[in-house]
Each structure stands twice: as structure tokens, then as C-alpha cells.
Motif scaffolding. Structure first.
Motif, mmCIF file in Angstrom:
data_model
loop_
_atom_site.group_PDB
_atom_site.id
_atom_site.type_symbol
_atom_site.label_atom_id
_atom_site.label_comp_id
_atom_site.label_asym_id
_atom_site.label_seq_id
_atom_site.Cartn_x
_atom_site.Cartn_y
_atom_site.Cartn_z
ATOM 1 N N PRO A 25 0.914 -1.397 -0.141
ATOM 2 C CA PRO A 25 -0.039 0.214 0.046
ATOM 3 C C PRO A 25 0.963 1.332 -0.073
ATOM 4 C CG PRO A 25 -0.787 -1.733 1.319
ATOM 5 C CD PRO A 25 0.295 -2.135 0.959
ATOM 6 N N ALA A 26 1.908 1.371 0.679
ATOM 7 C CA ALA A 26 2.879 2.459 0.801
ATOM 8 C C ALA A 26 3.427 2.675 -0.421
ATOM 9 C CB ALA A 26 3.793 2.207 1.804
ATOM 10 N N LEU A 27 3.896 1.676 -1.324
ATOM 11 C CA LEU A 27 4.475 1.817 -2.578
ATOM 12 C C LEU A 27 3.489 2.253 -3.401
ATOM 13 C CD1 LEU A 27 6.831 -1.538 -2.695
ATOM 14 C CD2 LEU A 27 7.162 0.919 -1.821
ATOM 15 N N ARG A 28 2.063 1.735 -3.366
ATOM 16 C CA ARG A 28 1.163 2.193 -4.554
ATOM 17 C C ARG A 28 0.803 3.694 -4.154
ATOM 18 N NH1 ARG A 28 -1.854 -2.513 -2.566
ATOM 19 N NH2 ARG A 28 -1.577 -4.345 -4.321
ATOM 20 N N ASP A 29 0.883 4.104 -2.958
ATOM 21 C CA ASP A 29 0.601 5.713 -2.631
ATOM 22 C C ASP A 29 1.692 6.386 -3.238
ATOM 23 O OD1 ASP A 29 -1.574 4.971 -1.541
ATOM 24 O OD2 ASP A 29 -1.021 5.579 0.616
ATOM 25 N N THR A 30 2.963 5.859 -3.055
ATOM 26 C CA THR A 30 4.286 6.525 -3.538
ATOM 27 C C THR A 30 4.247 6.862 -5.246
ATOM 28 O OG1 THR A 30 5.552 5.762 -1.727
ATOM 29 C CG2 THR A 30 6.797 6.678 -3.727
ATOM 30 N N ALA A 31 3.832 5.443 -5.863
ATOM 31 C CA ALA A 31 3.648 5.586 -7.297
ATOM 32 C C ALA A 31 2.573 6.522 -7.599
ATOM 33 C CB ALA A 31 3.275 4.220 -7.739
ATOM 34 N N ALA A 32 1.649 6.559 -7.010
ATOM 35 C CA ALA A 32 0.693 7.565 -7.301
ATOM 36 C C ALA A 32 0.982 9.138 -7.343
ATOM 37 C CB ALA A 32 -0.732 7.357 -6.423
ATOM 38 N N TYR A 33 1.770 9.352 -6.292
ATOM 39 C CA TYR A 33 2.512 10.559 -6.109
ATOM 40 C C TYR A 33 3.221 10.782 -7.066
ATOM 41 C CZ TYR A 33 5.781 14.105 -4.255
ATOM 42 O OH TYR A 33 6.432 15.242 -4.260
ATOM 43 N N ALA A 34 4.103 10.035 -7.726
ATOM 44 C CA ALA A 34 5.070 10.151 -8.718
ATOM 45 C C ALA A 34 4.099 10.343 -10.039
ATOM 46 C CB ALA A 34 5.960 8.790 -9.050
ATOM 47 N N ARG A 35 3.175 9.723 -10.285
ATOM 48 C CA ARG A 35 2.245 9.906 -11.438
ATOM 49 C C ARG A 35 1.793 11.231 -11.258
ATOM 50 N NH1 ARG A 35 1.084 4.436 -11.004
ATOM 51 N NH2 ARG A 35 -0.641 5.038 -9.604
ATOM 52 N N ASP A 36 1.244 11.747 -10.378
ATOM 53 C CA ASP A 36 0.501 12.838 -9.998
ATOM 54 C C ASP A 36 1.556 14.155 -10.517
ATOM 55 O OD1 ASP A 36 -1.709 11.563 -9.547
ATOM 56 O OD2 ASP A 36 -1.813 11.949 -7.323
ATOM 57 N N LYS A 37 2.565 13.818 -9.795
ATOM 58 C CA LYS A 37 3.555 15.196 -10.062
ATOM 59 C C LYS A 37 4.580 14.797 -11.238
ATOM 60 C CE LYS A 37 2.325 17.069 -6.153
ATOM 61 N NZ LYS A 37 1.602 18.244 -6.236
ATOM 62 N N ASP A 38 4.434 14.036 -11.773
ATOM 63 C CA ASP A 38 4.862 13.763 -13.255
ATOM 64 C C ASP A 38 6.466 13.527 -12.869
ATOM 65 O OD1 ASP A 38 2.732 13.811 -14.876
ATOM 66 O OD2 ASP A 38 3.011 15.958 -15.420
ATOM 67 N N ILE A 39 6.800 12.762 -11.997
ATOM 68 C CA ILE A 39 8.319 12.736 -11.668
ATOM 69 C C ILE A 39 8.737 11.737 -12.549
ATOM 70 C CG2 ILE A 39 9.616 11.857 -9.676
ATOM 71 C CD1 ILE A 39 7.941 12.505 -7.755
ATOM 72 N N THR A 40 10.190 12.196 -13.089
ATOM 73 C CA THR A 40 10.705 11.473 -14.233
ATOM 74 C C THR A 40 11.991 10.725 -13.864
ATOM 75 O OG1 THR A 40 11.928 13.528 -14.882
ATOM 76 C CG2 THR A 40 9.562 12.990 -15.777
ATOM 77 N N SER A 41 12.515 9.781 -14.593
ATOM 78 C CA SER A 41 13.666 9.156 -14.656
ATOM 79 C C SER A 41 14.096 9.731 -16.192
ATOM 80 C CB SER A 41 13.604 7.691 -14.466
ATOM 81 O OG SER A 41 14.617 6.958 -14.744
ATOM 82 N N ASP A 42 15.358 10.149 -16.229
ATOM 83 C CA ASP A 42 15.980 10.614 -17.360
ATOM 84 C C ASP A 42 15.183 11.331 -18.245
ATOM 85 O OD1 ASP A 42 18.156 9.399 -16.674
ATOM 86 O OD2 ASP A 42 18.083 7.770 -17.463
ATOM 87 N N GLY A 43 14.202 12.074 -18.018
ATOM 88 C CA GLY A 43 13.058 12.847 -18.888
ATOM 89 C C GLY A 43 11.921 12.091 -18.951
ATOM 90 N N ARG A 44 11.856 10.903 -18.560
ATOM 91 C CA ARG A 44 10.633 9.984 -19.008
ATOM 92 C C ARG A 44 9.710 9.663 -17.590
ATOM 93 N NH1 ARG A 44 12.130 4.855 -22.351
ATOM 94 N NH2 ARG A 44 9.759 4.491 -22.283
ATOM 95 N N CYS A 45 8.425 9.990 -17.786
ATOM 96 C CA CYS A 45 7.778 9.867 -16.230
ATOM 97 C C CYS A 45 7.708 8.091 -16.020
ATOM 98 C CB CYS A 45 6.184 10.016 -16.637
ATOM 99 S SG CYS A 45 5.975 11.958 -16.654
#
Length: 596
Positions: A74-94
Motif C-alpha cells: 500500500p505504501a508503494l502504491r501511494d508513492t507510485a500515485a504521487y510520482a504519477r500526479d507530480k510527473d516525476i521522471t527518470s531521465d526525462g521520462r515519467c
């Protein structure tokens, strides 16, 4: 192993750091590498903020599939949702991170037996012990451990009525003392998740054993055996199911129900989650043992990293560093996990049922070794399911040779090791003894010295126990001058006898200890032996062979081929003193395989 040069987490601790480095510090080196790698990218801005890529994310996101323990998912899912909401990227890719919850023990077993991680790029079990098990018994290249993302101590939780009787919160206990309290009559019904399937259950039982040994005294082993016996009657398949066994309120129906536990081996995080929805009388109050609490440490491991694309592996690592940043740590803490080596927050401890008068920050300074965990698992296996073991010992002339570094004959060291191994078994376990060489009993290469029977059984006028008879028989074993090794005929005969006398609901096995290859020219051939063992083996009456080669003359490959025909295993040791450890390890593996 893989393209990323990531130091092992254990090697990063320095001599000046008396405690194991915390999860946040363990990720610093990797995070630094990643930041340097993308610092020139338009995706990264000064101050650590990530610019949105809303127009590109939908079509260009890097998908990462993560399999995680059910408590962490559940904590990882919440973190993944945060990454999607904030468009956090890796090497320019979400990053499109998908999280699947799966029991750590079951996933470790699938990796060990099938060797395929499926479509997952990352595994986050609840403990390093699962990673080590896969690397030890499976394909080590499947896993690339990169650090640990959180932790939570394993404690003993009790419903308020039971905790009050033991003096909570002011009184503190060692693990040995808590085990003692749990074995005093029926006053405290203690439950746990099955130590064979649960890291929290195994870590706690191993810590109880270590604590009892430190306390010393002749009663230490008996106390741990008693605790294991009690737990064996009240175990659940998983930590979540164990929590469901707790008394829910103060009613006589709940408190008097023998199926309801009043105490539970539980992680702080599990208690945190339980208390959030439990009624006051069903909430947990935690005892943090004064001699240190073992931890669930949530390793983050890449799966088949060489087979991943560079984008996938870098995105997987970027997600890990996000978990160590401020928002990631906030999410983990909101789910009840600790994210730093410092003192945990008062709010987390209180919500989990802890109190400042308990040693809440006293994580164990001495980690339990893999050997300690393996020995505990072996003891647990033969405690839960009584064993019926026939030990077959080589008494050929070569057993008179000296063991390098010991100055004692191989036979003498073997006898002492077998006597020591016997202490690991209870009076309800069955043991017997054969010896073998060539032409030892007429035309037969083998001879039964002590028929297999219950160790506590008394016979004769003096009431001699089976354990005492075996100990005396071990002491009388002697090498036969000029005797050769009649391994194949003996193996077949011992297997047939064990299968004929098979006892249901026990772990039946034959342990063969030899220092050489088959030397009987008139015996059955190896291929014929394997063929007969395969045809005789019956899944409804399993009798795995556990074959141990001692010294340089034994052939582990040969023994392994023969033993595997019965579902057993072959092993090699340089020193016969290692035999007890190997036997426990092999029994554990064979019992788990037959249970699976």
C-alpha cells in the motif's frame, strides 16, 4: 552482476558505525549516482523539483512492475500515485509504477524453484532473509540488491488486559523472559505467523533462542522447545491472519474463547495498522524486549537486472530514491514504517501501541546470522512435525584417518557430531542407527544396531531410554580394518526399511554419512540404484535420503544424484563436526519441499 555498480548494504557499514546504517543512508550512494547521471537533463531543476512532462507522459512513460510484501505494497502504491500526479521522471521520462502484493515466502520459493521473476522488475520483500535464501538455494543472478527502504522492529503485542497483568508499560522483559511468560500455564495465549513462512515469526523465535542462550542455564533449550511447541499449536499462515486471531473486546465470549490469542509476535508496523481500526479492548500494547528487537528491513532488489533495458533499471532505481526523499519518507511513515536509524517519532510508537517507558529505539545491535536463522528453522521444523530418522554411518577403514586440523580420527569426530545432533530432537522424535562397510553381516554390507523408535521410550528393567541406547551405540562405532564402502546396497536397503516402517504425520528420512564412494564390486550399479529408488518412491509415503559426504573421499555429485531420486539432497563437509548443521538444513529443506 548487472550494469550498475552498487555496493552491498552490509559492506557500507564502517567500524565507527556500531549500528547498521539506516535505510536513508544506505541509498545515498545510489541516489548520488542517479542525480549526477540526470543532472544535465531538462527534467531536473535546481532544488530537486521535477518539471512536469504532462504532454509526453501518457505515451512515453517507463513502466515498472514491482512485487512487494503485502504490508509494504500500500505504501508503494501511494508513492507510485504521487510520482504519477507530480510527473516525476527518470531521465526525462515519467514513471508508470505498478505494484502487486505477494507473500514474501511464496515469491522467494517461486524464484528458487522456477528461476523466473515473471514480468516484474523489482522485488521488495519484508526481510533480507528471503533474498539470501534465493541467492543461497536458487539462481543468485536473478537478484541485484540495491539497499533497504524502511524498517520496523519485531515485538510482542498484547491486548490491554494481558499486557496489564505483565506490568505494561513500566516493566521490561528480555526475549527469554517473554518466552518464559508465554509458557506459564494457560494464562497467556500466544500466537504467531508460521516461522517457516513468516520473517517476523522466525526472527522472533531465533531471538528468543539467542536470548535464552545468553541467559545460560540448563533450562534454556527446554524453554525454547516449550515456546516452539506452544507456538506450533497457535500459528497462522500469514501475519495478517495472525492478527485476526486476537481477542476483539473485553467480553467473556472473546476473552474466554480458546481460539482467541491474547498476545502475538508482531511487527510495530502491523500493530500500527491493526490499532487504527481496532476497538480499545482489542488494540495492541507493545513490549519492546530490552535485549533488542530484530527488524524487518525491506530490501529493494532488481529482478533479472541484466535482462532489463537501461530505461527500466534506471527508472526502478529512481523510484527507490523517491522513497528516500521527503515525500517518500512521509508516505512510508504514514503507513507505520520507520525510515531512519534515529529514535522513531512518538506519534508512530503511540499509534502502534508502544510507550516511552519501553526501549522503543532498542533495535538489536547484533544481527541474527544466517546460521542462527537456519538452525532455528530446523528446530521449528522438527518441533512442528516430529521426525523419524534412520542414521546410517560408514565404518569403513578410511574412517580411521585423521581430520586435518583436529588430530582426531574421522570416526571419533563423526560420533561426537552425531551425539550433538541428537540433542536437537525431542523425546517424541524417532531415531535409529545402522552401520555399514562391506560384508559386515554375512553377505550384507550393513547391520542395524538400534531399531528406529521414539527417543523418550524406556525399555528394560533399568528404564533405559532410546536416546541413551543411541548415545551408547554412537560411542561404540569403530572403523573396520580394511573394510571398504558398500554404499549402494546399503542405501537401497535402508530406504526400503524406512519406507516399510513409515509413520504417517511424521517427517520420515534416512541420513547417510559416508567418507567414500561405493567400493563393492558385487553391488547394484548407480544407475540401477537410482532407477529403483525412483520407482519405489511414493508421494504418500515420502522418505527423502539425506546423504552427507565427509572428507575428500566423498563424491557430493554422486550422493546428490542418488538422494534426489527420493526428494532428498546430497551434501559435502570437510569436517564431520559440520554434520549436525547440514542435517538440520537438509531436514528443513526436505520438509518444506514435501509441504509445498
Amino acid at each position: 552482476m548487472g550494469r550498475h555498480n552498487m555496493p552491498d548494504r552490509r559492506s557500507r557499514a564502517t567500524a565507527a558505525d556500531a549500528q547498521r546504517p539506516g535505510p536513508r543512508r544506505r541509498m545515498v550512494a545510489i541516489a548520488t549516482v542517479l542525480v549526477l547521471g540526470v543532472a544535465g537533463s531538462a527534467a531536473y531543476a535546481v532544488g530537486g523539483d521535477w518539471l512536469p512532462f504532462a504532454n509526453r507522459c501518457a505515451d512515453d512513460a517507463v513502466r515498472i512492475d514491482v512485487v512487494a510484501s503485502p504490508d509494504m505494497a500500500p505504501a508503494l502504491r501511494d508513492t507510485a500515485a504521487y510520482a504519477r500526479d507530480k510527473d516525476i521522471t527518470s531521465d526525462g521520462r515519467c514513471m508508470d509504477v505498478r505494484v502487486t502484493a505477494r507473500d514474501s515466502s511464496k515469491f522467494a520459493d517461486s524464484l528458487r524453484t522456477e528461476g523466473k521473476p515473471g514480468s516484474y522488475e523489482v522485488w521488495v520483500p519484508d526481510s533480507d532473509m528471503w533474498v539470501e535464501r534465493v541467492q543461497l538455494l536458487g539462481d543468485e543472478s536473478l537478484l541485484t540488491p540495491t539497499g533497504n527502504i524502511a524498517s520496523t522492529p519485531v515485538t510482542m503485542g498484547m491486548v490491554p488486559a494481558a499486557a496489564k497483568k505483565l506490568g505494561w508499560p513500566k516493566k521490561t522483559y528480555s526475549w527469554a523472559e517473554l518466552a518464559g511468560a508465554a509458557t506459564q500455564g494457560d494464562q497467556l495465549r500466544l500466537g504467531a505467523a508460521d516461522p517457516a513462512r513468516s520473517a517476523s515469526g522466525l526472527l522472533a523465535l531465533a531471538k528468543m533462542s539467542a536470548s535464552a542462550e545468553q541467559a545460560g542455564g540448563a533450562e534454556a533449550e527446554a524453554q525454547i522447545a516449550a515456546t516452539a511447541k506452544i507456538l506450533a499449536q497457535r500459528t497462522s499462515d500469514s501475519d495478517a491472519q495472525a492478527l485476526d486471531t486476537l481477542a476483539r473486546d473485553n467480553s467473556g465470549t472473546e476473552q474466554g474463547n480458546p481460539r482467541r490469542n491474547q498476545a502475538l509476535i508482531v511487527s510495530e508496523q502491523a500493530a500500527f495498522k491493526h490499532n487504527a481500526s481496532a476497538q480499545d479492548a482489542g488494540k495492541l500494547e507493545l513490549f519492546y524486549p530490552k535485549d533488542g528487537a530484530p527488524e524487518l528491513d525491506y530490501p529493494y532488489a532488481l529482478l533479472d537486472e541484466p535482462g532489463q533495458t537501461t530505461d527500466e533499471s534506471r527508472a526502478a532505481l529512481r523510484f527507490m530514491t523517491l522513497l528516500g526523499e521527503q515525500e517518500g519518507e512521509r508516505i512510508l511513515a504514514a503507513h507505520g514504517f520507520r525510515t531512519d536509524r534515529g529514535a522513531p517519532s512518538d506519534s508512530l510508537v503511540q499509534a502502534a501501541g508502544g510507550s516511552g517507558t519501553q526501549p522503543v529505539a532498542n533495535a538489536s545491535s547484533e544481527e541474527l546470522s544466517s546460521k542462527q536463522l537456519q538452525e532455528t528453522l530446523g528446530v521449528w521444523t522438527i518441533t512442528v512435525q516430529s521426525a523419524r530418522i534412520s542414521v546410517v554411518v560408514d565404518v569403513s577403514g578410511s574412517m580411521a584417518e585423521l581430520v586435518p586440523g583436529r588430530g582426531a580420527p574421522r570416526m571419533d569426530v563423526t560420533k561426537a557430531a552425531l551425539t550433538a545432533a541428537l540433542t536437537q530432537f525431542t523425546n517424541e522424535d524417532h531415531f535409529g542407527l545402522w552401520e555399514f562397510s562391506t560384508l559386515l553381516d554375512g553377505k550384507r554390507d550393513y547391520r542395524e544396531l538400534v531399531p528406529t523408535d521414539r527417543l523418550g521410550k524406556q525399555t528394560g528393567k533399568g528404564g533405559t531410554t532410546q536416546r541413551e541406547r543411541l548415545t551408547a551405540a554412537f560411542g561404540k562405532l569403530q572403523p573396520v580394518p580394511d573394510g571398504a564402502t558398500g554404499l549402494y546396497d546399503t542405501t537401497l536397503a535402508a530406504f526400503k526399511q524406512a519406507q516399510k516402517t513409515h509413520v504417517p504425520d511424521m517427517f520420515n528420512a534416512v541420513v547417510i554419512v559416508t567418507d567414500g564412494e561405493n567400493q563393492d564390486p558385487n553391488s547394484i550399479t548407480r544407475s540401477a540404484l537410482i532407477s529403483q529408488l525412483e520407482s519405489l518412491s511414493d508421494p504418500d509415503r515420502p522418505v527423502p535420503l539425506i546423504a552427507v559426504a565427509v572428507g575428500p573421499g566423498g563424491d557430493q555429485d554422486e550422493l546428490d544424484q542418488v538422494a534426489k531420486a527420493t526428494g532428498g539432497s546430497g551434501h559435502q563437509v570437510d569436517d564431520p563436526a559440520q554434520v549436525p548443521e547440514v542435517i538440520l538444513k537438509a531436514i528443513t529443506a526436505a520438509a518444506q519441499a514435501s509441504a509445498g
